[in-house]
Design a protein around this motif. Structure first.
Motif, short mmCIF file in Angstrom:
data_model
loop_
_atom_site.label_atom_id
_atom_site.label_comp_id
_atom_site.label_asym_id
_atom_site.label_seq_id
_atom_site.Cartn_x
_atom_site.Cartn_y
_atom_site.Cartn_z
N HIS A 1 0.84 -1.19 0.00
CA HIS A 1 0.00 0.00 0.00
C HIS A 1 0.88 1.24 0.00
N VAL A 2 0.58 2.17 -0.88
CA VAL A 2 1.33 3.43 -0.96
C VAL A 2 0.58 4.51 -0.19
N HIS A 3 1.25 5.10 0.77
CA HIS A 3 0.66 6.17 1.57
C HIS A 3 1.00 7.52 0.96
N HIS A 4 0.06 8.45 1.05
CA HIS A 4 0.27 9.82 0.55
C HIS A 4 0.22 10.75 1.75
N ARG A 5 1.34 11.42 2.00
CA ARG A 5 1.48 12.19 3.23
C ARG A 5 2.09 13.56 2.96
N PHE B 1 4.70 17.31 0.04
CA PHE B 1 3.96 16.07 -0.19
C PHE B 1 4.93 14.95 -0.53
N TYR B 2 4.63 13.74 -0.06
CA TYR B 2 5.48 12.61 -0.43
C TYR B 2 4.69 11.31 -0.43
N ARG B 3 5.19 10.36 -1.19
CA ARG B 3 4.63 9.02 -1.27
C ARG B 3 5.58 8.07 -0.53
N GLU B 4 5.00 7.16 0.22
CA GLU B 4 5.82 6.24 1.01
C GLU B 4 5.20 4.86 1.00
N THR B 5 6.04 3.86 0.91
CA THR B 5 5.58 2.48 0.99
C THR B 5 6.70 1.61 1.54
N GLY B 6 6.33 0.41 1.97
CA GLY B 6 7.33 -0.55 2.44
C GLY B 6 7.42 -0.66 3.94
N PRO B 7 8.04 -1.74 4.43
CA PRO B 7 8.19 -1.95 5.87
C PRO B 7 9.04 -0.86 6.51
N ALA B 8 8.68 -0.45 7.71
CA ALA B 8 9.38 0.63 8.40
C ALA B 8 10.82 0.27 8.72
N ASP B 9 11.11 -1.03 8.88
CA ASP B 9 12.47 -1.45 9.24
C ASP B 9 13.29 -1.93 8.03
N ALA B 10 12.77 -1.73 6.82
CA ALA B 10 13.47 -2.17 5.62
C ALA B 10 14.50 -1.12 5.19
N PRO B 11 15.47 -1.51 4.36
CA PRO B 11 16.41 -0.52 3.83
C PRO B 11 15.66 0.59 3.09
N VAL B 12 16.15 1.82 3.26
CA VAL B 12 15.43 2.99 2.74
C VAL B 12 16.01 3.40 1.39
N LEU B 13 15.12 3.74 0.46
CA LEU B 13 15.50 4.28 -0.84
C LEU B 13 14.75 5.59 -1.03
N LEU B 14 15.50 6.69 -1.13
CA LEU B 14 14.92 8.02 -1.34
C LEU B 14 14.91 8.31 -2.83
N LEU B 15 13.75 8.62 -3.39
CA LEU B 15 13.57 8.81 -4.82
C LEU B 15 13.34 10.29 -5.13
N LEU B 16 14.23 10.88 -5.92
CA LEU B 16 14.10 12.30 -6.29
C LEU B 16 13.75 12.38 -7.78
N TYR C 1 7.35 7.69 -10.05
CA TYR C 1 7.86 6.47 -9.43
C TYR C 1 6.74 5.52 -9.00
N ALA C 2 5.51 5.74 -9.46
CA ALA C 2 4.37 4.94 -9.01
C ALA C 2 4.60 3.44 -9.21
N ARG C 3 5.08 3.06 -10.40
CA ARG C 3 5.27 1.63 -10.68
C ARG C 3 6.45 1.06 -9.90
N LEU C 4 7.47 1.88 -9.66
CA LEU C 4 8.62 1.42 -8.88
C LEU C 4 8.21 1.19 -7.43
N LEU C 5 7.35 2.05 -6.91
CA LEU C 5 6.85 1.87 -5.55
C LEU C 5 6.10 0.54 -5.45
N ASP C 6 5.31 0.23 -6.47
CA ASP C 6 4.59 -1.05 -6.48
C ASP C 6 5.54 -2.23 -6.55
N ALA C 7 6.58 -2.09 -7.39
CA ALA C 7 7.47 -3.23 -7.64
C ALA C 7 8.38 -3.55 -6.46
N LEU C 8 8.84 -2.51 -5.75
CA LEU C 8 9.85 -2.73 -4.70
C LEU C 8 9.30 -2.54 -3.28
N GLY C 9 8.05 -2.14 -3.18
CA GLY C 9 7.51 -1.76 -1.88
C GLY C 9 7.36 -2.85 -0.85
#
Length: 234
Positions: free
Chosen positions: A8-12, A22-37, A47-55
């Motif tokens: 699930h992608v959160h919009h915050r 504004f930012y989009r965030e997905t994935g486990p809180a304790d997982a390695p972080v990837l910041l997308l610019l 990055y919508a499809r990348l969020l789905d693929a790696l989230g």
């Protein structure tokens, strides 16, 4: 058949020095972080499809710069649209979210923003993914060199020296009034195509649940209008 899992992608939004980012965030809180610019003229929507693929395996965070997507769009009188100030905002964004260890994915316009961040805080960066981004003028096309050299009120520095860093060129460039004789105008064509993409992005975002931030009520500037005005020195 194995089950397909999409996170699930959160919009915050978060406040950064008085700006709502504004930012989009997905994935486990304790997982390695990837910041997308993101690039220009676009938003974190790219990055919508990348969020789905790696989230499901990584924590991915994709902010919108001021003047882009669903972040605040202050006028050039209230905000200086330069790579330095955009990097300031992203630095404040990281501090606000407590991000101090992450891999950095930079695309196009995100390269001069993200590389500034990396030079300020190398201890934050676990890795770099650079797509279509230059750190130096060496290797740029003739059109790109004309683009960055044409700035209102700034004297022509003469021929570009090999290896001169783009990181120290903070101000956004201004397009030439006309393309050179015999050349096409790819930037204008790209802008028209980007406008269609922006319309599709806005239509998609209007379908988002209202509970995930007030995205549906915001027509958000996906295009380059505030940045172009700032770049022109208005």
């Amino acid at each position: 058949m194995s089950e397909l899992t999409i996170s699930h992608v959160h919009h915050r939004r978060v406040d950064v020095d008085g700006l709502r980012v504004f930012y989009r965030e997905t994935g486990p809180a304790d997982a390695p972080v990837l910041l997308l610019l993101h690039g220009f003229p676009s938003s974190s929507r790219q990055y919508a499809r990348l969020l789905d693929a790696l989230g499901t395996r990584y924590r991915l965070i994709a902010p919108d710069y001021p003047g882009f997507g669903h972040s605040d769009s202050p006028t050039p009188d209230d905000f200086t649209y330069r790579f330095d100030t955009l990097a300031d905002v992203i630095e404040g964004f990281c501090l606000a979210l407590g991000l101090d260890r992450f891999a950095l994915y930079v695309f196009d316009f995100g390269a001069p923003v993200g590389l500034r961040l990396a030079t300020r805080h190398p201890e934050w960066i676990t890795g770099l993914v650079v797509q279509n981004g230059n750190a130096y003028e060496e290797g740029l096309s003739d059109r790109a060199r004309e683009f960055i050299a044409n700035k209102r009120g700034v004297p022509d520095p003469g021929p570009l020296g090999a290896g001169r860093p783009l990181l120290h060129r903070g101000r956004c460039a201004r397009l030439p009034a006309r393309p050179a004789r015999g050349r096409a105008a790819p930037v204008r064509h790209r802008t028209l195509r980007a406008g269609g993409e922006a319309a599709r992005n806005r239509a998609a975002d209007r379908r988002l649940p209202r509970a995930d931030a007030e995205v549906a009520d915001r027509e958000g500037a996906f295009g380059p209008v505030p940045l172009s005005r700032g770049a022109a020195g208005t």
